[in-house]
Write a protein that holds these residues in place. Sequence first.
Motif, PDB file in Angstrom:
ATOM      1  N   GLY A   1       0.822  -1.211   0.000  1.00 56.72           N
ATOM      2  CA  GLY A   1       0.000   0.000   0.000  1.00 56.72           C
ATOM      3  C   GLY A   1       0.853   1.255   0.000  1.00 56.72           C
ATOM      4  N   TRP A   2       1.904   1.244   0.801  1.00 52.54           N
ATOM      5  CA  TRP A   2       2.803   2.405   0.868  1.00 52.54           C
ATOM      6  C   TRP A   2       3.496   2.624  -0.474  1.00 52.54           C
ATOM      7  N   ARG A   3       3.990   1.562  -1.087  1.00 53.74           N
ATOM      8  CA  ARG A   3       4.656   1.698  -2.391  1.00 53.74           C
ATOM      9  C   ARG A   3       3.702   2.237  -3.444  1.00 53.74           C
ATOM     10  N   ARG A   4       2.464   1.751  -3.433  1.00 59.12           N
ATOM     11  CA  ARG A   4       1.473   2.227  -4.390  1.00 59.12           C
ATOM     12  C   ARG A   4       1.151   3.715  -4.153  1.00 59.12           C
ATOM     13  N   ALA A   5       1.058   4.118  -2.892  1.00 58.63           N
ATOM     14  CA  ALA A   5       0.790   5.525  -2.570  1.00 58.63           C
ATOM     15  C   ALA A   5       1.940   6.423  -3.034  1.00 58.63           C
ATOM     16  N   VAL A   6       3.168   5.983  -2.815  1.00 59.97           N
ATOM     17  CA  VAL A   6       4.335   6.754  -3.263  1.00 59.97           C
ATOM     18  C   VAL A   6       4.351   6.855  -4.780  1.00 59.97           C
TER      19      VAL A   6
ATOM     20  N   THR B   1       1.823   6.666  -6.848  1.00 61.64           N
ATOM     21  CA  THR B   1       0.727   7.540  -7.260  1.00 61.64           C
ATOM     22  C   THR B   1       1.091   9.000  -7.046  1.00 61.64           C
ATOM     23  N   ALA B   2       1.667   9.313  -5.899  1.00 62.51           N
ATOM     24  CA  ALA B   2       2.062  10.694  -5.616  1.00 62.51           C
ATOM     25  C   ALA B   2       3.104  11.178  -6.615  1.00 62.51           C
ATOM     26  N   ARG B   3       4.074  10.340  -6.936  1.00 56.53           N
ATOM     27  CA  ARG B   3       5.096  10.725  -7.910  1.00 56.53           C
ATOM     28  C   ARG B   3       4.485  10.992  -9.278  1.00 56.53           C
ATOM     29  N   LEU B   4       3.575  10.139  -9.700  1.00 59.86           N
ATOM     30  CA  LEU B   4       2.933  10.334 -10.999  1.00 59.86           C
ATOM     31  C   LEU B   4       2.090  11.609 -11.010  1.00 59.86           C
ATOM     32  N   MET B   5       1.462  11.925  -9.892  1.00 61.95           N
ATOM     33  CA  MET B   5       0.626  13.127  -9.814  1.00 61.95           C
ATOM     34  C   MET B   5       1.444  14.399  -9.975  1.00 61.95           C
ATOM     35  N   ILE B   6       2.677  14.393  -9.499  1.00 62.37           N
ATOM     36  CA  ILE B   6       3.505  15.593  -9.613  1.00 62.37           C
ATOM     37  C   ILE B   6       4.488  15.510 -10.778  1.00 62.37           C
ATOM     38  N   GLY B   7       4.413  14.446 -11.544  1.00 64.10           N
ATOM     39  CA  GLY B   7       5.213  14.345 -12.756  1.00 64.10           C
ATOM     40  C   GLY B   7       6.590  13.755 -12.600  1.00 64.10           C
ATOM     41  N   VAL B   8       6.856  13.065 -11.516  1.00 69.02           N
ATOM     42  CA  VAL B   8       8.150  12.402 -11.326  1.00 69.02           C
ATOM     43  C   VAL B   8       8.035  10.991 -11.897  1.00 69.02           C
ATOM     44  N   PRO B   9       8.864  10.649 -12.870  1.00 70.46           N
ATOM     45  CA  PRO B   9       8.778   9.321 -13.475  1.00 70.46           C
ATOM     46  C   PRO B   9       9.177   8.221 -12.498  1.00 70.46           C
ATOM     47  N   ASP B  10       8.609   7.046 -12.678  1.00 71.01           N
ATOM     48  CA  ASP B  10       8.863   5.920 -11.785  1.00 71.01           C
ATOM     49  C   ASP B  10       9.864   4.961 -12.428  1.00 71.01           C
ATOM     50  N   TYR B  11      11.102   5.055 -12.005  1.00 71.33           N
ATOM     51  CA  TYR B  11      12.184   4.262 -12.576  1.00 71.33           C
ATOM     52  C   TYR B  11      11.983   2.769 -12.328  1.00 71.33           C
ATOM     53  N   ASP B  12      11.525   2.391 -11.143  1.00 71.69           N
ATOM     54  CA  ASP B  12      11.344   0.971 -10.828  1.00 71.69           C
ATOM     55  C   ASP B  12      10.326   0.323 -11.757  1.00 71.69           C
TER      56      ASP B  12
END
Length: 67
Positions: free
Chosen positions: A11-16, A18-29
């Motif tokens: 749940g924590w990983r999914r929340a992080v 989601t937050a990154r995508l909302m502010i435009g930070v790409p998800d490298y993992d």
Amino acid sequence: MAADWTWLERGWRRAVQTARLMIGVPDYDTYVAHMRQHHPEREVMSYARFFDERLQARYRGGGGRCC
């Protein structure tokens, strides 16, 4: 009890993510997992190169945009 922590960690990983995508930070993992699963013959970019490429893709085209 271990199952509770696993659920909480997911749940924590999914929340992080989601937050990154909302502010435009790409998800490298997510990118790395996708490349390994769907394109194992291709080289995975380093984090620095991935981040730079994502920034260029986002702001390409000159003056920027509002929305």
